[in-house]
Design a protein around this motif. Sequence first.
Motif, PDB file in Angstrom:
ATOM      1  N   TYR A   7      13.551  34.547  37.469  1.00 39.85           N
ATOM      2  CA  TYR A   7      13.379  33.382  36.654  1.00 39.85           C
ATOM      3  C   TYR A   7      13.161  31.999  37.843  1.00 39.85           C
ATOM      4  O   TYR A   7      14.032  32.059  38.515  1.00 39.85           O
ATOM      5  N   ASN A   8      12.142  31.315  37.623  1.00 37.96           N
ATOM      6  CA  ASN A   8      11.958  30.138  38.510  1.00 37.96           C
ATOM      7  C   ASN A   8      11.628  28.878  37.748  1.00 37.96           C
ATOM      8  O   ASN A   8      10.588  28.745  37.568  1.00 37.96           O
ATOM      9  N   ARG A   9      12.842  28.165  37.551  1.00 34.90           N
ATOM     10  CA  ARG A   9      12.517  27.048  36.839  1.00 34.90           C
ATOM     11  C   ARG A   9      11.522  25.984  37.175  1.00 34.90           C
ATOM     12  O   ARG A   9      10.770  25.448  36.430  1.00 34.90           O
ATOM     13  N   GLN A  10      11.696  25.760  38.369  1.00 34.65           N
ATOM     14  CA  GLN A  10      10.727  24.830  39.058  1.00 34.65           C
ATOM     15  C   GLN A  10       9.253  25.255  39.153  1.00 34.65           C
ATOM     16  O   GLN A  10       8.300  24.541  38.556  1.00 34.65           O
ATOM     17  N   SER A  11       8.876  26.360  39.444  1.00 38.41           N
ATOM     18  CA  SER A  11       7.474  26.857  39.433  1.00 38.41           C
ATOM     19  C   SER A  11       7.016  27.249  37.905  1.00 38.41           C
ATOM     20  O   SER A  11       5.802  27.017  37.691  1.00 38.41           O
ATOM     21  N   LYS A  55      18.627  30.739  29.019  1.00 38.30           N
ATOM     22  CA  LYS A  55      19.782  30.049  29.657  1.00 38.30           C
ATOM     23  C   LYS A  55      20.484  30.862  31.007  1.00 38.30           C
ATOM     24  O   LYS A  55      20.615  32.026  30.935  1.00 38.30           O
ATOM     25  N   THR A  56      20.365  30.312  32.163  1.00 35.18           N
ATOM     26  CA  THR A  56      20.974  30.986  33.310  1.00 35.18           C
ATOM     27  C   THR A  56      21.467  30.006  34.172  1.00 35.18           C
ATOM     28  O   THR A  56      21.171  28.740  34.229  1.00 35.18           O
ATOM     29  N   ASP A  57      22.476  30.532  35.135  1.00 30.94           N
ATOM     30  CA  ASP A  57      23.030  29.499  35.953  1.00 30.94           C
ATOM     31  C   ASP A  57      22.308  29.179  37.275  1.00 30.94           C
ATOM     32  O   ASP A  57      22.674  28.387  38.131  1.00 30.94           O
ATOM     33  N   LYS A  58      21.471  30.275  37.521  1.00 31.93           N
ATOM     34  CA  LYS A  58      20.760  30.262  38.957  1.00 31.93           C
ATOM     35  C   LYS A  58      19.395  30.615  38.920  1.00 31.93           C
ATOM     36  O   LYS A  58      18.763  31.637  37.725  1.00 31.93           O
ATOM     37  N   ASP A  59      18.346  30.276  39.420  1.00 30.68           N
ATOM     38  CA  ASP A  59      16.882  30.504  39.780  1.00 30.68           C
ATOM     39  C   ASP A  59      17.000  32.227  40.481  1.00 30.68           C
ATOM     40  O   ASP A  59      18.001  32.428  41.064  1.00 30.68           O
ATOM     41  N   GLY A  60      15.710  32.780  40.274  1.00 26.13           N
ATOM     42  CA  GLY A  60      15.686  33.814  41.169  1.00 26.13           C
ATOM     43  C   GLY A  60      16.103  35.125  40.524  1.00 26.13           C
ATOM     44  O   GLY A  60      15.743  35.142  39.120  1.00 26.13           O
ATOM     45  N   TYR A  61      16.361  36.136  41.006  1.00 25.61           N
ATOM     46  CA  TYR A  61      16.637  37.408  40.395  1.00 25.61           C
ATOM     47  C   TYR A  61      17.897  37.056  39.527  1.00 25.61           C
ATOM     48  O   TYR A  61      18.705  36.481  39.515  1.00 25.61           O
ATOM     49  N   GLN A  62      17.632  37.902  38.371  1.00 28.02           N
ATOM     50  CA  GLN A  62      18.813  37.684  37.059  1.00 28.02           C
ATOM     51  C   GLN A  62      19.257  39.098  36.907  1.00 28.02           C
ATOM     52  O   GLN A  62      18.551  39.945  36.680  1.00 28.02           O
TER      53      GLN A  62
END
Length: 199
Positions: A7-11, A55-62
Amino acid sequence: MIVRAFYNRQSFPDVLYVVLHERDVASIEKQENVTKLLDKDNEIVGYNIELKDFKTDKDGYQPMTFDLLRTINKELNRVFQEELIHDFKDYIVVGEVKECKEHPDSDHLHVCQVDIGDDILQIVCGAHNVAQGQKVVVCLENAVLPNGQLIKNGKLRGVKSSGMLASEYELGLIEEKKKGILVLKDDYQIGKPFFERVK
């Protein structure tokens, strides 16, 4: 099957990227909020799933969980009548280096025989601190590192290597890169999942 999600919220806001195979995407098939990614042979390599309420606490690998897989399958089932099965087995385990020799075609690689409890694996390792008799962390084939990297068996300078020996940084235990593999205390049990004890 190993299912990885990124997941990459910015891109790509609200898009969950689901990876099944590391192959080039040649075509896509989009229906509603799900885009199927296909290779040149028309085989599925992954999906892009638009999820407005993800919903996630961080971007990248989930990291894959039963809840995340349920979320993915809910959308795939609804749109394409498809479902994924993820292998939840622990592929990051404790091993012991039984033998450590210099690589025949390298001045810094070592060829190690590593006991993982039910098998002895040959692993080529470039760490300066690897040595016979150590308890180590072994990432078996199909292990997923905290950054999302999938471990596969292969060859290093012509020598077969099954998995890898991991460092603290690769295991996500420290934030700054540090040379050398993680050497464990002697009381770690060979073959046991490493993160079971860390938790």
